[in-house]
Design an enzyme around this catalytic site. Structure first.
Site, PDB file in Angstrom:
ATOM      1  N   LYS A  75       0.722  -1.056  -0.164  1.00 53.84           N
ATOM      2  CA  LYS A  75       0.853  -0.439  -0.301  1.00 53.84           C
ATOM      3  C   LYS A  75       0.698   1.491   0.245  1.00 53.84           C
ATOM      4  O   LYS A  75       0.386   2.131  -0.355  1.00 53.84           O
ATOM      5  CB  LYS A  75      -0.757   0.140   1.090  1.00 53.84           C
ATOM      6  CG  LYS A  75      -2.094  -0.908   1.612  1.00 53.84           C
ATOM      7  CD  LYS A  75      -2.879  -0.869   2.382  1.00 53.84           C
ATOM      8  CE  LYS A  75      -4.295  -1.566   2.065  1.00 53.84           C
ATOM      9  NZ  LYS A  75      -5.065  -0.770   2.696  1.00 53.84           N
ATOM     10  N   ASP A 111     -10.171   3.184   1.558  1.00 49.98           N
ATOM     11  CA  ASP A 111     -10.412   2.828   3.190  1.00 49.98           C
ATOM     12  C   ASP A 111     -11.047   3.637   4.340  1.00 49.98           C
ATOM     13  O   ASP A 111     -12.216   3.330   5.089  1.00 49.98           O
ATOM     14  CB  ASP A 111      -8.294   2.880   4.113  1.00 49.98           C
ATOM     15  CG  ASP A 111      -7.817   1.369   3.430  1.00 49.98           C
ATOM     16  OD1 ASP A 111      -8.836   0.751   2.977  1.00 49.98           O
ATOM     17  OD2 ASP A 111      -6.870   0.721   3.856  1.00 49.98           O
TER      18      ASP A 111
END
Ligand code: NAD
Length: 293
Positions: A75, A111
């Site tokens: 990520k 997210d």
């Protein structure tokens, strides 16, 4: 229409690049959402880490994938191989979704969007209010930056004095520099500060891994006297669905949410970025209930 009957020469592909990867619920969820929407696209999981990430991103271009999800350990690394980053991905310093527009790869972080959307879906509005978030890792940073971008007035961050504490300081700096939100970070060991900051917050979030394996049955919350019935309590953890932290919230009569909503809505945001269509959330909620977490 079954998945098998849909796959043909026109089927598009999105990836999920992470390591380890086989445990992920994302492909099952995205494939059900594609099937439900009648979109001829599938998601497949690829075991990718920092040793082959660059080549895997190049494969998105070469093979013409529609995009990919990205998870640990990629990520924070994948951004350097992309052409563009969304504003939130730049500030969070993390990408979980790649979109391929004719060879131009853009990285997004859904997210925090997932966290905010999960609250909205429950009719909870934290804009203009103060929240307290415990954690300074990946999930916490995404929640804190997105909340600040979306108009939360004040965020108090707590973390233990480990290697993530400096990341929390950096989040505070970014929030202050790039948004109108007020932010501060405190040592989680400072229990007076914790009590004080929770007292005028509308929401208290756990964004640490405490509550999930290997920390099942554990929370950083000293006792229930820190909570009050009108406090909204959220957990990023969704396995188990009921953590020690949420049990304490239930005992006090707080409204509480586990990490299922955040997980579903971050996926819905990725789905929309790839397809331009909204995921059928009510269908997916029912479908997710059938999965054994
Ligand atoms: P991370 O490793 O980036 O961060 C871990 C955090 O936990 C840090 O803030 C660290 O200081 C804290 N921590 C570790 N040990 C601690 C302890 N003993 N006491 C107090 N704090 C401690 O992890 P992450 O990726 O941010 O994930 C955190 C949690 O969020 C995990 O449970 C993960 O499954 C969950 N998560 C959920 C979603 C979702 O969609 N619901 C998305 C991402 C992460």
């Amino acid at each position: 229409m079954t998945m098998e009957s849909m796959i043909n020469g026109y089927t598009e592909l999105v990836g999920l690049m992470a390591s380890p990867i086989r445990h992920s619920h994302s492909p099952a969820m995205q494939n059900e959402a594609f099937r439900r929407a009648g979109i001829n696209c599938v998601q497949l999981a690829f075991d990718v880490d920092d040793t082959n990430l660059k080549e895997a991103v190049q494969a998105i271009r070469v093979l013409g994938l529609r995009g990919s999800n990205v998870s640990m350990p990629n990520k924070t690394l994948v951004g350097q191989y992309l052409d563009k980053l969304s504003h939130e991905a730049q500030l969070i310093g993390s990408v979980n979704t790649i979109v391929n527009d004719n060879g131009l790869l853009t990285g997004y972080c859904t997210d925090g969007i997932g966290f905010m959307s999960s609250l909205k879906n429950e009719g909870i509005d934290i804009k203009g209010k103060k929240i307290t978030v415990v954690g300074a890792g990946g999930a916490a940073t995404a929640i804190q930056i997105q909340a600040a971008l979306d108009g939360v007035a004040e965020i108090s961050i707590f973390n233990v004095k480990d290697q993530f504490f400096d990341a929390g300081k950096e989040t505070v700096r970014k929030i202050q520099e790039h948004t109108a939100c007020k932010a501060a970070i405190y040592d989680l060991a400072d229990q007076d500060a914790l009590r004080h900051e929770i007292a005028d917050s509308c929401l208290l979030a756990n964004a640490t891994g405490l509550g999930m394996k290997p920390y099942e049955g554990i929370t950083w919350l000293p006792d229930i006297s820190y909570l009050r019935p009108d406090l909204i309590v959220t957990d990023t953890v969704y396995v188990p669905t009921m953590t020690k932290f949420l049990e304490m919230a239930r005992e006090v009569g707080c409204r509480y949410l586990n990490g299922h909503g955040m997980m579903l809505f971050q996926g819905a945001a990725s789905f929309q970025l790839w397809t331009g269509k909204k995921m059928d959330i009510e269908h997916m909620k029912q479908w997710l209930k059938r999965l054994e977490f």
